[in-house]
Motif scaffolding. Structure first.
Motif, PDB file in Angstrom:
ATOM      1  N   LYS A   1       0.806  -1.227   0.000  1.00  0.00           N
ATOM      2  CA  LYS A   1       0.000   0.000   0.000  1.00  0.00           C
ATOM      3  C   LYS A   1       0.838   1.276   0.000  1.00  0.00           C
ATOM      4  N   ASP A   2       2.149   1.147   0.105  1.00  0.00           N
ATOM      5  CA  ASP A   2       3.036   2.304   0.225  1.00  0.00           C
ATOM      6  C   ASP A   2       3.297   2.937  -1.141  1.00  0.00           C
ATOM      7  N   PRO A   3       2.861   4.183  -1.374  1.00  0.00           N
ATOM      8  CA  PRO A   3       3.100   4.827  -2.666  1.00  0.00           C
ATOM      9  C   PRO A   3       4.585   5.119  -2.915  1.00  0.00           C
ATOM     10  N   GLN A   4       5.388   5.092  -1.875  1.00  0.00           N
ATOM     11  CA  GLN A   4       6.821   5.347  -1.994  1.00  0.00           C
ATOM     12  C   GLN A   4       7.634   4.047  -2.098  1.00  0.00           C
ATOM     13  N   LEU A   5       6.965   2.925  -2.317  1.00  0.00           N
ATOM     14  CA  LEU A   5       7.628   1.632  -2.294  1.00  0.00           C
ATOM     15  C   LEU A   5       8.784   1.545  -3.290  1.00  0.00           C
ATOM     16  N   VAL A   6       8.563   1.976  -4.525  1.00  0.00           N
ATOM     17  CA  VAL A   6       9.622   1.882  -5.534  1.00  0.00           C
ATOM     18  C   VAL A   6      10.811   2.735  -5.121  1.00  0.00           C
ATOM     19  N   ASP A   7      10.563   3.933  -4.600  1.00  0.00           N
ATOM     20  CA  ASP A   7      11.653   4.789  -4.129  1.00  0.00           C
ATOM     21  C   ASP A   7      12.438   4.104  -3.016  1.00  0.00           C
ATOM     22  N   LYS A   8      11.725   3.477  -2.089  1.00  0.00           N
ATOM     23  CA  LYS A   8      12.389   2.803  -0.975  1.00  0.00           C
ATOM     24  C   LYS A   8      13.198   1.606  -1.457  1.00  0.00           C
ATOM     25  N   ILE A   9      12.631   0.832  -2.383  1.00  0.00           N
ATOM     26  CA  ILE A   9      13.354  -0.320  -2.931  1.00  0.00           C
ATOM     27  C   ILE A   9      14.603   0.161  -3.654  1.00  0.00           C
ATOM     28  N   MET A  10      14.455   1.211  -4.463  1.00  0.00           N
ATOM     29  CA  MET A  10      15.593   1.768  -5.200  1.00  0.00           C
ATOM     30  C   MET A  10      16.688   2.197  -4.230  1.00  0.00           C
ATOM     31  N   GLN A  11      16.314   2.898  -3.181  1.00  0.00           N
ATOM     32  CA  GLN A  11      17.277   3.388  -2.201  1.00  0.00           C
ATOM     33  C   GLN A  11      17.973   2.213  -1.492  1.00  0.00           C
ATOM     34  N   ASP A  12      17.199   1.198  -1.148  1.00  0.00           N
ATOM     35  CA  ASP A  12      17.775   0.037  -0.467  1.00  0.00           C
ATOM     36  C   ASP A  12      18.713  -0.758  -1.374  1.00  0.00           C
ATOM     37  N   LEU A  13      18.344  -0.906  -2.627  1.00  0.00           N
ATOM     38  CA  LEU A  13      19.145  -1.716  -3.549  1.00  0.00           C
ATOM     39  C   LEU A  13      20.388  -1.003  -4.050  1.00  0.00           C
TER      40      LEU A  13
ATOM     41  N   GLU B   1      23.027  -5.748  -7.674  1.00  0.00           N
ATOM     42  CA  GLU B   1      22.055  -5.172  -6.747  1.00  0.00           C
ATOM     43  C   GLU B   1      20.668  -5.781  -6.977  1.00  0.00           C
ATOM     44  N   PHE B   2      20.334  -6.038  -8.228  1.00  0.00           N
ATOM     45  CA  PHE B   2      19.058  -6.671  -8.580  1.00  0.00           C
ATOM     46  C   PHE B   2      18.972  -8.079  -7.994  1.00  0.00           C
ATOM     47  N   VAL B   3      20.051  -8.831  -8.094  1.00  0.00           N
ATOM     48  CA  VAL B   3      20.076 -10.197  -7.573  1.00  0.00           C
ATOM     49  C   VAL B   3      19.854 -10.204  -6.063  1.00  0.00           C
ATOM     50  N   VAL B   4      20.363  -9.192  -5.374  1.00  0.00           N
ATOM     51  CA  VAL B   4      20.134  -9.083  -3.928  1.00  0.00           C
ATOM     52  C   VAL B   4      18.634  -8.990  -3.655  1.00  0.00           C
ATOM     53  N   MET B   5      17.917  -8.186  -4.443  1.00  0.00           N
ATOM     54  CA  MET B   5      16.472  -8.053  -4.263  1.00  0.00           C
ATOM     55  C   MET B   5      15.771  -9.383  -4.523  1.00  0.00           C
ATOM     56  N   VAL B   6      16.102 -10.041  -5.616  1.00  0.00           N
ATOM     57  CA  VAL B   6      15.463 -11.309  -5.949  1.00  0.00           C
ATOM     58  C   VAL B   6      15.740 -12.340  -4.855  1.00  0.00           C
ATOM     59  N   ALA B   7      16.974 -12.375  -4.378  1.00  0.00           N
ATOM     60  CA  ALA B   7      17.324 -13.324  -3.311  1.00  0.00           C
ATOM     61  C   ALA B   7      16.547 -13.019  -2.035  1.00  0.00           C
ATOM     62  N   ALA B   8      16.468 -11.751  -1.658  1.00  0.00           N
ATOM     63  CA  ALA B   8      15.749 -11.372  -0.437  1.00  0.00           C
ATOM     64  C   ALA B   8      14.265 -11.722  -0.543  1.00  0.00           C
ATOM     65  N   LEU B   9      13.665 -11.456  -1.699  1.00  0.00           N
ATOM     66  CA  LEU B   9      12.250 -11.803  -1.889  1.00  0.00           C
ATOM     67  C   LEU B   9      12.050 -13.317  -1.873  1.00  0.00           C
ATOM     68  N   THR B  10      12.992 -14.047  -2.442  1.00  0.00           N
ATOM     69  CA  THR B  10      12.906 -15.505  -2.462  1.00  0.00           C
ATOM     70  C   THR B  10      13.007 -16.068  -1.053  1.00  0.00           C
ATOM     71  N   VAL B  11      13.912 -15.514  -0.248  1.00  0.00           N
ATOM     72  CA  VAL B  11      14.045 -15.943   1.148  1.00  0.00           C
ATOM     73  C   VAL B  11      12.758 -15.653   1.905  1.00  0.00           C
ATOM     74  N   ALA B  12      12.193 -14.472   1.711  1.00  0.00           N
ATOM     75  CA  ALA B  12      10.945 -14.111   2.387  1.00  0.00           C
ATOM     76  C   ALA B  12       9.813 -15.059   1.990  1.00  0.00           C
ATOM     77  N   CYS B  13       9.726 -15.390   0.710  1.00  0.00           N
ATOM     78  CA  CYS B  13       8.688 -16.324   0.246  1.00  0.00           C
ATOM     79  C   CYS B  13       8.899 -17.706   0.850  1.00  0.00           C
ATOM     80  N   ASN B  14      10.142 -18.155   0.920  1.00  0.00           N
ATOM     81  CA  ASN B  14      10.439 -19.453   1.522  1.00  0.00           C
ATOM     82  C   ASN B  14      10.080 -19.453   3.008  1.00  0.00           C
ATOM     83  N   ASP B  15      10.434 -18.387   3.699  1.00  0.00           N
ATOM     84  CA  ASP B  15      10.097 -18.288   5.127  1.00  0.00           C
ATOM     85  C   ASP B  15       8.595 -18.384   5.336  1.00  0.00           C
TER      86      ASP B  15
END
Length: 99
Positions: free
Chosen positions: A50-62, A74-88
């Motif tokens: 629901k966060d309208p700033q989500l893309v900005d936050k993801i960009m800043q984090d990556l 940097e992209f692979v870090v995002m994919v890995a983090a999302l994959t870990v979260a989905c597995n959890d």
């Protein structure tokens, strides 16, 4: 014949470059390219956010090197983090079901 993991790796590489070549540096995602990739390739992930700033936050984090672009590493870090979260989440659901 490639394995499923090799196919998945190839797809991830191709998807990154499909979006990174649209503007500017063809080996990096700018904010617009990242947003397009997220909207088209991670539709379910974004739809529950629901966060309208989500893309900005993801960009800043990556953007580890702070060049306002996301390179493949940097992209692979995002994919890995999302994959870990989905597995959890998946593991937690299995534990709740007692399996």
């Amino acid at each position: 014949m490639p394995t499923q993991l090799e196919i998945a790796m190839n797809i991830m590489i191709r998807i990154f470059h499909q979006y990174s070549c649209k503007e500017g540096d063809r080996f990096k995602l700018n904010k617009g390219e990242l947003k397009m990739l997220l909207q088209q390739e991670l539709t379910e992930f974004l739809s529950c956010q629901k966060d309208p700033q989500l893309v900005d936050k993801i960009m800043q984090d990556l953007d580890a090197n702070k060049d306002n672009e996301v390179d493949f590493n940097e992209f692979v870090v995002m994919v890995a983090a999302l994959t870990v979260a989905c597995n959890d989440y998946f593991v937690e659901q299995l534990k709740r079901k007692g399996k």
